[in-house]
Design a protein around this motif. Sequence first.
Motif, PDB file in Angstrom:
ATOM      1  N   GLY A  32       0.811  -1.215   0.000  1.00 11.79           N
ATOM      2  CA  GLY A  32       0.000   0.000   0.000  1.00 11.79           C
ATOM      3  C   GLY A  32       0.838   1.257   0.000  1.00 11.79           C
ATOM      4  N   VAL A  33       1.894   1.262   0.814  1.00 12.37           N
ATOM      5  CA  VAL A  33       2.782   2.423   0.846  1.00 12.37           C
ATOM      6  C   VAL A  33       3.418   2.647  -0.522  1.00 12.37           C
ATOM      7  CG1 VAL A  33       4.930   3.320   1.818  1.00 12.37           C
ATOM      8  CG2 VAL A  33       3.230   2.259   3.314  1.00 12.37           C
ATOM      9  N   LEU A  34       3.841   1.555  -1.165  1.00 14.36           N
ATOM     10  CA  LEU A  34       4.449   1.669  -2.487  1.00 14.36           C
ATOM     11  C   LEU A  34       3.447   2.193  -3.517  1.00 14.36           C
ATOM     12  CD1 LEU A  34       6.840   1.195  -4.384  1.00 14.36           C
ATOM     13  CD2 LEU A  34       6.070  -1.184  -4.639  1.00 14.36           C
ATOM     14  N   LEU A  35       2.229   1.646  -3.507  1.00 11.37           N
ATOM     15  CA  LEU A  35       1.206   2.093  -4.458  1.00 11.37           C
ATOM     16  C   LEU A  35       0.831   3.552  -4.239  1.00 11.37           C
ATOM     17  CD1 LEU A  35      -1.170  -1.010  -4.623  1.00 11.37           C
ATOM     18  CD2 LEU A  35       0.289  -0.121  -6.461  1.00 11.37           C
ATOM     19  N   LEU A  36       0.716   3.959  -2.976  1.00 12.74           N
ATOM     20  CA  LEU A  36       0.376   5.350  -2.690  1.00 12.74           C
ATOM     21  C   LEU A  36       1.486   6.290  -3.145  1.00 12.74           C
ATOM     22  CD1 LEU A  36      -1.278   5.073   0.840  1.00 12.74           C
ATOM     23  CD2 LEU A  36      -2.405   5.658  -1.314  1.00 12.74           C
ATOM     24  N   ALA A  37       2.741   5.848  -2.977  1.00 16.66           N
ATOM     25  CA  ALA A  37       3.860   6.675  -3.409  1.00 16.66           C
ATOM     26  C   ALA A  37       3.845   6.861  -4.929  1.00 16.66           C
ATOM     27  CB  ALA A  37       5.179   6.048  -2.962  1.00 16.66           C
ATOM     28  N   ILE A  38       3.585   5.762  -5.654  1.00 15.25           N
ATOM     29  CA  ILE A  38       3.540   5.846  -7.120  1.00 15.25           C
ATOM     30  C   ILE A  38       2.362   6.693  -7.577  1.00 15.25           C
ATOM     31  CG2 ILE A  38       3.216   4.513  -9.231  1.00 15.25           C
ATOM     32  CD1 ILE A  38       4.707   2.209  -7.850  1.00 15.25           C
ATOM     33  N   THR A  39       1.189   6.454  -6.963  1.00  8.99           N
ATOM     34  CA  THR A  39      -0.012   7.214  -7.322  1.00  8.99           C
ATOM     35  C   THR A  39       0.184   8.698  -7.046  1.00  8.99           C
ATOM     36  OG1 THR A  39      -1.412   5.308  -6.830  1.00  8.99           O
ATOM     37  CG2 THR A  39      -2.482   7.455  -6.935  1.00  8.99           C
ATOM     38  N   GLY A  40       0.744   9.016  -5.871  1.00 12.30           N
ATOM     39  CA  GLY A  40       0.974  10.411  -5.533  1.00 12.30           C
ATOM     40  C   GLY A  40       1.970  11.081  -6.462  1.00 12.30           C
ATOM     41  N   TRP A  41       3.022  10.374  -6.802  1.00  8.03           N
ATOM     42  CA  TRP A  41       4.040  10.931  -7.696  1.00  8.03           C
ATOM     43  C   TRP A  41       3.445  11.245  -9.069  1.00  8.03           C
ATOM     44  CZ3 TRP A  41       7.148   7.655 -11.365  1.00  8.03           C
ATOM     45  CH2 TRP A  41       8.059   8.440 -12.076  1.00  8.03           C
ATOM     46  N   LEU A  42       2.720  10.272  -9.644  1.00 11.16           N
ATOM     47  CA  LEU A  42       2.131  10.481 -10.969  1.00 11.16           C
ATOM     48  C   LEU A  42       1.052  11.562 -10.924  1.00 11.16           C
ATOM     49  CD1 LEU A  42       1.808   6.765 -12.176  1.00 11.16           C
ATOM     50  CD2 LEU A  42       3.511   8.456 -12.878  1.00 11.16           C
ATOM     51  N   GLY A  43       0.224  11.530  -9.853  1.00 12.52           N
ATOM     52  CA  GLY A  43      -0.863  12.500  -9.768  1.00 12.52           C
ATOM     53  C   GLY A  43      -0.364  13.919  -9.576  1.00 12.52           C
ATOM     54  N   ILE A  44       0.612  14.112  -8.697  1.00 17.67           N
ATOM     55  CA  ILE A  44       1.147  15.457  -8.457  1.00 17.67           C
ATOM     56  C   ILE A  44       1.874  15.972  -9.690  1.00 17.67           C
ATOM     57  CG2 ILE A  44       2.814  16.770  -7.083  1.00 17.67           C
ATOM     58  CD1 ILE A  44       2.067  14.965  -4.718  1.00 17.67           C
ATOM     59  N   ASP A  45       2.578  15.086 -10.382  1.00 14.25           N
ATOM     60  CA  ASP A  45       3.255  15.498 -11.610  1.00 14.25           C
ATOM     61  C   ASP A  45       2.245  15.990 -12.644  1.00 14.25           C
ATOM     62  OD1 ASP A  45       5.727  15.516 -13.382  1.00 14.25           O
ATOM     63  OD2 ASP A  45       4.427  14.164 -14.521  1.00 14.25           O
ATOM     64  N   ALA A  46       1.111  15.277 -12.756  1.00 12.40           N
ATOM     65  CA  ALA A  46       0.079  15.694 -13.703  1.00 12.40           C
ATOM     66  C   ALA A  46      -0.570  17.004 -13.272  1.00 12.40           C
ATOM     67  CB  ALA A  46      -0.974  14.600 -13.834  1.00 12.40           C
ATOM     68  N   LEU A  47      -0.737  17.199 -11.967  1.00 16.07           N
ATOM     69  CA  LEU A  47      -1.313  18.445 -11.478  1.00 16.07           C
ATOM     70  C   LEU A  47      -0.411  19.639 -11.773  1.00 16.07           C
ATOM     71  CD1 LEU A  47      -2.731  17.370  -7.979  1.00 16.07           C
ATOM     72  CD2 LEU A  47      -4.064  18.236  -9.910  1.00 16.07           C
ATOM     73  N   VAL A  48       0.884  19.429 -11.605  1.00 13.76           N
ATOM     74  CA  VAL A  48       1.833  20.539 -11.745  1.00 13.76           C
ATOM     75  C   VAL A  48       2.144  20.848 -13.210  1.00 13.76           C
ATOM     76  CG1 VAL A  48       4.195  21.293 -11.249  1.00 13.76           C
ATOM     77  CG2 VAL A  48       2.856  20.140  -9.479  1.00 13.76           C
ATOM     78  N   SER A  49       2.373  19.807 -13.988  1.00 14.36           N
ATOM     79  CA  SER A  49       2.842  20.028 -15.362  1.00 14.36           C
ATOM     80  C   SER A  49       1.774  19.774 -16.425  1.00 14.36           C
ATOM     81  CB  SER A  49       4.052  19.124 -15.649  1.00 14.36           C
ATOM     82  OG  SER A  49       3.708  17.750 -15.492  1.00 14.36           O
ATOM     83  N   GLY A  50       0.594  19.339 -16.028  1.00 16.07           N
ATOM     84  CA  GLY A  50      -0.442  19.048 -17.007  1.00 16.07           C
ATOM     85  C   GLY A  50      -1.067  20.308 -17.589  1.00 16.07           C
ATOM     86  N   HIS A  51      -1.745  20.147 -18.725  1.00 15.84           N
ATOM     87  CA  HIS A  51      -2.388  21.278 -19.402  1.00 15.84           C
ATOM     88  C   HIS A  51      -3.852  20.932 -19.670  1.00 15.84           C
ATOM     89  CE1 HIS A  51       1.531  23.156 -20.059  1.00 15.84           C
ATOM     90  NE2 HIS A  51       1.980  21.975 -20.478  1.00 15.84           N
TER      91      HIS A  51
END
Length: 213
Positions: A32-51
């Motif tokens: 769960g910790v690993l999945l949350l880390a991956i999900t958070g990384w991908l989601g925050i990256d999309a929030l910051v750099s997405g258009h």
Amino acid sequence: MTTPDDQPPVPDASRPESQDRIYRSHAGIAGGVLLLAITGWLGIDALVSGHGRTPWLALAALILLVPLVAAFTLRPAVYANEDRLRVRNPFRVVVLPWSKVASLRSGYSNEVVDAEGAKFQLWAIPVSLRGRKAAARRQARNAAADSSGRTSSVASGPTRSHSDQAMDDLRELAEARAAAEGAQGEVSVRWAYEVIGPAVAGAVVLAILLAVG
């Protein structure tokens, strides 16, 4: 004359009568910790750099996925004390006084059955077929060593898998406490709206965003 110091101590009613034994899946927590880390990384990256709609889609996906991942990996736990069994599953919390526990079954999954025949899976104590096979091999080697008198060849390690040993402990506690005065009462089931609410909200927002194109 009696002074305050001579009075018998008043028991603390807020203190639990016995400490809970807690059973959780360490592998589930790690995953769960690993999945949350991956999900958070991908989601925050999309929030910051997405258009365009990408940040909104990422936000909705995070609101949906984070509660679900946590519910199935970090949340499950089984608490047992002298009075009752409390099962915290992904979407429900079930409290069973020992007097209402009819049986604790182990097959391809572990579950508790109440006096009315209702079954509740123990998500926090998953069955490990690999662990069972390893424990069975150790038990067979120990039995062979005992029969031949070769005590030095006895295999180290438990002869019961972790999940099976946990179920044995719970069965022993259920049998010992079923008739106790403090173990009487009714079964209660509560839905985990703190998990269901955010997940449903995220799913609705994501569906709307995808529908409007």
